[in-house]
Design a protein around this motif. Structure first.
Motif, mmCIF file in Angstrom:
data_model
loop_
_atom_site.group_PDB
_atom_site.id
_atom_site.type_symbol
_atom_site.label_atom_id
_atom_site.label_comp_id
_atom_site.label_asym_id
_atom_site.label_seq_id
_atom_site.Cartn_x
_atom_site.Cartn_y
_atom_site.Cartn_z
ATOM 1 N N UNK A 152 14.473 6.047 3.911
ATOM 2 C CA UNK A 152 15.102 5.454 4.990
ATOM 3 C C UNK A 152 15.398 4.159 4.415
ATOM 4 N N UNK A 153 16.025 3.558 3.141
ATOM 5 C CA UNK A 153 16.343 2.599 2.643
ATOM 6 C C UNK A 153 15.468 1.610 2.304
ATOM 7 N N UNK A 154 14.145 2.064 2.072
ATOM 8 C CA UNK A 154 12.992 1.217 1.698
ATOM 9 C C UNK A 154 12.289 2.094 0.660
ATOM 10 N N UNK A 155 11.455 1.330 -0.275
ATOM 11 C CA UNK A 155 10.550 1.705 -1.130
ATOM 12 C C UNK A 155 9.190 1.087 -0.743
ATOM 13 N N UNK A 156 8.061 2.272 -0.675
ATOM 14 C CA UNK A 156 6.996 1.885 -0.232
ATOM 15 C C UNK A 156 5.949 2.398 -1.121
ATOM 16 N N UNK A 157 4.854 1.580 -1.231
ATOM 17 C CA UNK A 157 3.782 1.724 -2.172
ATOM 18 C C UNK A 157 2.639 2.054 -1.296
ATOM 19 N N UNK A 158 1.868 3.101 -1.590
ATOM 20 C CA UNK A 158 0.839 3.514 -0.761
ATOM 21 C C UNK A 158 -0.407 3.874 -1.483
ATOM 22 N N UNK A 159 -1.732 3.684 -0.927
ATOM 23 C CA UNK A 159 -2.950 4.285 -1.615
ATOM 24 C C UNK A 159 -3.876 5.100 -0.769
ATOM 25 N N UNK A 160 -4.593 5.993 -1.346
ATOM 26 C CA UNK A 160 -5.419 6.655 -0.321
ATOM 27 C C UNK A 160 -6.747 7.020 -1.338
ATOM 28 N N UNK A 161 -7.607 7.481 -0.477
ATOM 29 C CA UNK A 161 -8.891 7.789 -1.255
ATOM 30 C C UNK A 161 -9.139 9.297 -1.532
ATOM 31 N N UNK A 162 -8.304 10.128 -0.688
ATOM 32 C CA UNK A 162 -8.496 11.661 -0.960
ATOM 33 C C UNK A 162 -7.014 12.410 -1.068
ATOM 34 N N UNK A 163 -5.791 11.563 -1.294
ATOM 35 C CA UNK A 163 -4.663 12.093 -1.582
ATOM 36 C C UNK A 163 -3.942 13.040 -0.245
ATOM 37 N N UNK A 164 -4.430 12.392 0.891
ATOM 38 C CA UNK A 164 -4.215 13.115 2.159
ATOM 39 C C UNK A 164 -3.846 12.168 3.102
ATOM 40 N N UNK A 165 -4.773 11.129 3.475
ATOM 41 C CA UNK A 165 -4.471 10.245 4.466
ATOM 42 C C UNK A 165 -3.859 9.086 3.699
ATOM 43 N N UNK A 166 -2.838 8.442 3.939
ATOM 44 C CA UNK A 166 -2.218 7.239 2.969
ATOM 45 C C UNK A 166 -2.202 5.816 3.965
ATOM 46 N N UNK A 167 -2.416 4.639 3.148
ATOM 47 C CA UNK A 167 -2.213 3.536 3.801
ATOM 48 C C UNK A 167 -1.308 2.852 2.893
ATOM 49 N N UNK A 168 -0.176 2.311 3.638
ATOM 50 C CA UNK A 168 1.039 1.620 3.060
ATOM 51 C C UNK A 168 0.509 0.172 2.766
ATOM 52 N N UNK A 169 0.844 -0.455 1.309
ATOM 53 C CA UNK A 169 0.238 -1.503 0.906
ATOM 54 C C UNK A 169 1.714 -2.541 0.787
ATOM 55 N N UNK A 170 2.727 -1.922 0.638
ATOM 56 C CA UNK A 170 3.931 -2.702 0.481
ATOM 57 C C UNK A 170 5.238 -1.865 0.829
#
Length: 280
Positions: free
Chosen positions: A135-153
């Motif tokens: 969608x015209x954006x780059x997103x950096x994400x992290x996860x504890x399990x590779x399934x549920x993700x949290x966007x960081x930037x």
């Protein structure tokens, strides 16, 4: 157009595959992981050919081991980067530095990003990392399990990302300024499967009904039960019991001919047998 999402490796064969044809610095595939030396003043990394595209795609992976500080005074880095060819110092990256105990989410130009988002590094919270473009954006994400993700930037997609079609490399690297050598480890690129295969219980029919219990194949240390309990270290295979039929019920018998319908009589020997050539 090979999207980065099509690159998949769980490193379980302990052989550096051809997709990492630009690997450098003495890396190895050990214990089912990509192991990268972290040596003072020296870079090492797993790197693909510069043949991929990030636009409309993503790449995620696991970082089970970030290189420990081990006496480094400035940086002991474990880095996940997407790099265009041939521009030097331009990339999208997630950079773990255990000297500063930080994880940074970077869009570098000329080797730097003054607007990078920096958090306190947690080996649990930041076990899985992902970079994606949508969608015209780059997103950096992290996860504890590779399934549920949290966007960081989130950042508007840099022009080079959409322009760099089939010219991007995935680069997993490590570096320290000084201190004692150790290593970083990466695992499970674009997959959460670490090699175990499980086949569940199934029922079916041919001309008459047939049923079978499941079969379990486990890779790694594990415990399972088939007909009786079994424990295995390493690769183990457990087979369940099964019954079935084709046109009629099948019953296993002992080895040997079926003599149920055969009648054999042995009489007294008789004389006057004639034997001719060639047995004479």
């Amino acid at each position: 157009m090979p999207a980065l999402a099509t690159l998949v490796d769980n490193f379980n064969d302990n052989i550096i595959g051809p997709e990492w044809g630009n690997a450098y610095g003495g890396v190895s595939e050990t214990g089912g992981r990509a192991r990268i030396p972290c040596v003072a003043g020296s870079y090492a990394g797993y790197q693909t050919a510069k043949a991929y595209t990030l636009a409309g795609s993503s790449v995620y992976l696991q970082v089970p081991v970030a290189s420990a500080a081990n006496g480094a005074t400035v940086e002991a880095q474990t880095v996940f980067a997407i790099t265009p060819d041939p521009t030097q110092g331009t990339n999208l990256a997630i950079n773990i530095n255990t000297v500063a105990n930080t994880i940074r989410f970077e869009s570098n130009v000329g080797y730097t990003d003054g607007a990078a988002v920096s958090l306190t590094y947690s080996a649990v919270t930041h076990l899985w990392l992902r970079i994606r473009e949508t969608g015209g954006n780059v997103l950096w994400d992290t996860s504890t399990d590779g399934s549920s993700w949290t966007n960081r930037r989130t950042l508007a997609t840099p022009a080079w990302v959409t322009a760099a079609v089939n010219t991007l490399a995935l680069d997993l690297w490590s570096y320290r300024n000084n201190g004692s050598a150790n290593y970083s480890e990466f695992d499970n690129v674009n997959t959460t499967s670490n090699g175990a295969v499980y086949t569940g219980t199934a029922t079916g029919s041919a001309q008459t009904a047939a049923t079978a219990t499941g079969k379990r194949i486990a890779t790694g240390t594990g415990t399972g039960t088939a007909d009786t309990a079994a424990t295995a270290t390493g690769s183990a295979t457990y087979h369940g019991t099964a019954t079935g039929s084709a046109e009629t019920d099948a019953i296993a018998i002992s080895d040997g001919p079926d003599t149920a319908d055969a009648h054999i009589s042995i009489g007294r020997p008789t004389r006057r047998w004639a034997v001719s050539e060639p047995w004479k």
